[in-house]
Design an enzyme around this catalytic site. Structure first.
Site, PDB file in Angstrom:
ATOM      1  N   ASN A   1       2.436   4.229  63.871  1.00  0.00           N
ATOM      2  CA  ASN A   1       3.113   3.468  62.816  1.00  0.00           C
ATOM      3  C   ASN A   1       2.145   2.827  61.826  1.00  0.00           C
ATOM      4  O   ASN A   1       2.360   2.869  60.617  1.00  0.00           O
ATOM      5  CB  ASN A   1       3.992   2.381  63.445  1.00  0.00           C
TER       6      ASN A   1
ATOM      7  N   SER B   1      -3.878  -8.116  58.253  1.00  0.00           N
ATOM      8  CA  SER B   1      -3.599  -9.233  59.152  1.00  0.00           C
ATOM      9  C   SER B   1      -4.857  -9.977  59.552  1.00  0.00           C
ATOM     10  O   SER B   1      -5.954  -9.399  59.604  1.00  0.00           O
ATOM     11  CB  SER B   1      -2.935  -8.688  60.417  1.00  0.00           C
TER      12      SER B   1
ATOM     13  N   TYR C   1      -3.756  -3.927  67.692  1.00  0.00           N
ATOM     14  CA  TYR C   1      -3.015  -4.120  66.446  1.00  0.00           C
ATOM     15  C   TYR C   1      -4.000  -4.419  65.311  1.00  0.00           C
ATOM     16  O   TYR C   1      -3.909  -3.838  64.219  1.00  0.00           O
ATOM     17  CB  TYR C   1      -2.018  -5.266  66.630  1.00  0.00           C
TER      18      TYR C   1
ATOM     19  N   LYS D   1      -4.906  -2.430  61.744  1.00  0.00           N
ATOM     20  CA  LYS D   1      -4.885  -3.024  60.411  1.00  0.00           C
ATOM     21  C   LYS D   1      -6.229  -2.801  59.702  1.00  0.00           C
ATOM     22  O   LYS D   1      -6.276  -2.527  58.501  1.00  0.00           O
ATOM     23  CB  LYS D   1      -4.551  -4.518  60.494  1.00  0.00           C
TER      24      LYS D   1
END
Lengths: 254, 254
Positions: free
Chosen positions: B89, B114, B151, B155
């Protein structure tokens, strides 16, 4: 900060490639090698050889048993490789190898990154003077990635994965942004390649230092001591004790 | 360096999420929005709404027709998201959206990065004094990524993809490392969240500046003007004209 004992077991992924050849040609007897490649070897190796794809988690975990250090060269090596291939092999595959290495308690992890992770710095206003000795522009490994192709994007992502797994586990990790590796002679009529030339001799020596030195997390450039250069080798000298013997300028009129 | 005409068509991916809400709540009338989200909306929007997954190349290309600017928020937003999800994703999906944007001749691309891309800088020896006003440590967007989770790795990879597509196409791209976005009040009893607080008002204003300012490639921090901070907002002020109105310190005794 003691030197490693040389009885260490080293897993070499992508063993059949060119960098693997440069390493094994000079360091074949220096470590207890376990070689890994996706394809069956086309010639005999004097070492254990595992045929496995680095995207196969189980096979990689199995190949990692009893290993002290990893030299991770496997991946799609083509600068023009399509996205799907570098996503699967270079990003996802590198993550699989890192995860397995941490799980197995590996102490040192050497990642074959690439000059292509920063190829975008070779902008129109810098080239070709960037490739010539008087130019003072230097990349030193502290700059943000700026890839010139999707292969370079994948290598930069691999470096970030290395940073994360080092921070998480304490495993020593060095990313080597390998220049232009050619046997015996730097590329002819190709200034860029002369500026980032890495001789086989210096390549083997550099990876030996990566296996023997002590470090936390590092990004270094893997080139010979060329007069023409826009990559600094200061960090490799300082942290790893890299002491290159070759210089593309000595060969230019050969 | 003229201001953009406000008739521009903006594609907002991940429109149903929290950042999308903060943006649309104040800028709903300011642009001609096309919203995109993987799931059917649970409430009515006053704008065109496309239900599509960003990993679906065809659907994304179709949603990009006639678009001037993209605000790309879609992705797995969970700091603890598993690798397979962020790989598909956040990394592969972001690449699909960037590729489609370049193909469609989009002029500005705003990428929701982020704080987790640099969470690893919050080392034991820096925390918690890092979160307190007298501390002078600042990240400014020029430092290498150092994610605290996978995560964050995804990013950081998205940022590198942004750099590449900017260099390739000239499309203006800004990566916003979003802090801790909460409505009306900064998080209580959470110093880290107070240091990186982003109010809804400042969030909408920042994204408005990202859509209206002129830039090449930028990485900026998206936080309010908090007394407590270890992210610099100087670059966002200089390049984008960001002028935040909120400060978590004004709320701490509320």
């Amino acid at each position: 900060m003691g030197e490693r004992v040389r009885e260490s077991s080293v897993l070499l992924t992508g063993a059949s490639g060119r960098v693997g050849r440069a390493i094994l040609g000079r360091l074949g007897d220096a470590y207890d090698w376990r070689l890994l490649d996706r394809d069956r070897p086309t010639h005999e190796f004097d070492h254990e050889f595992v045929v496995a794809d680095i995207t196969d988690e189980e096979a990689v975990a199995e190949a990692m048993v009893g290993i002290d250090a990893v030299v991770h060269l496997a991946g799609d090596p083509r600068p023009e490789a399509p996205w799907d291939s570098v996503l699967a092999n270079n990003i996802d595959g590198t993550r699989t190898v890192l995860e397995a290495a941490v799980e197995a308690g590996v102490e040192r992890f050497v990642f074959a990154s690439s000059n292509h992770a920063v190829g975008g710095y070779e902008t129109e206003d810098r080239v070709p003077k960037l490739y010539r000795p008087p130019d003072e522009f230097r990349l030193d490994g502290t700059e943000l990635p700026r890839p010139g192709n999707l292969y370079g994007v994948s290598k930069a992502a691999g470096e970030t994965l290395c940073r994360y797994y080092h921070d998480e586990s304490g495993m020593g990790v060095v990313c080597v942004r390998i220049g232009n590796l050619t046997e015996s002679h730097p590329p002819k009529d190709y200034e860029r390649g002369q500026a980032m030339w890495l001789s086989y001799r210096d390549c083997a020596h550099l990876f030996e230092r990566c296996l023997d030195a002590d470090y936390g997390f590092e990004i270094v450039y893997g080139i010979s001591d060329n007069d023409r250069k826009y990559y600094s080798i200061d960090r490799a000298r300082e942290v790893l004790g890299y002491d290159p013997q070759d210089n593309s300028a000595d060969h230019i009129d050969d």
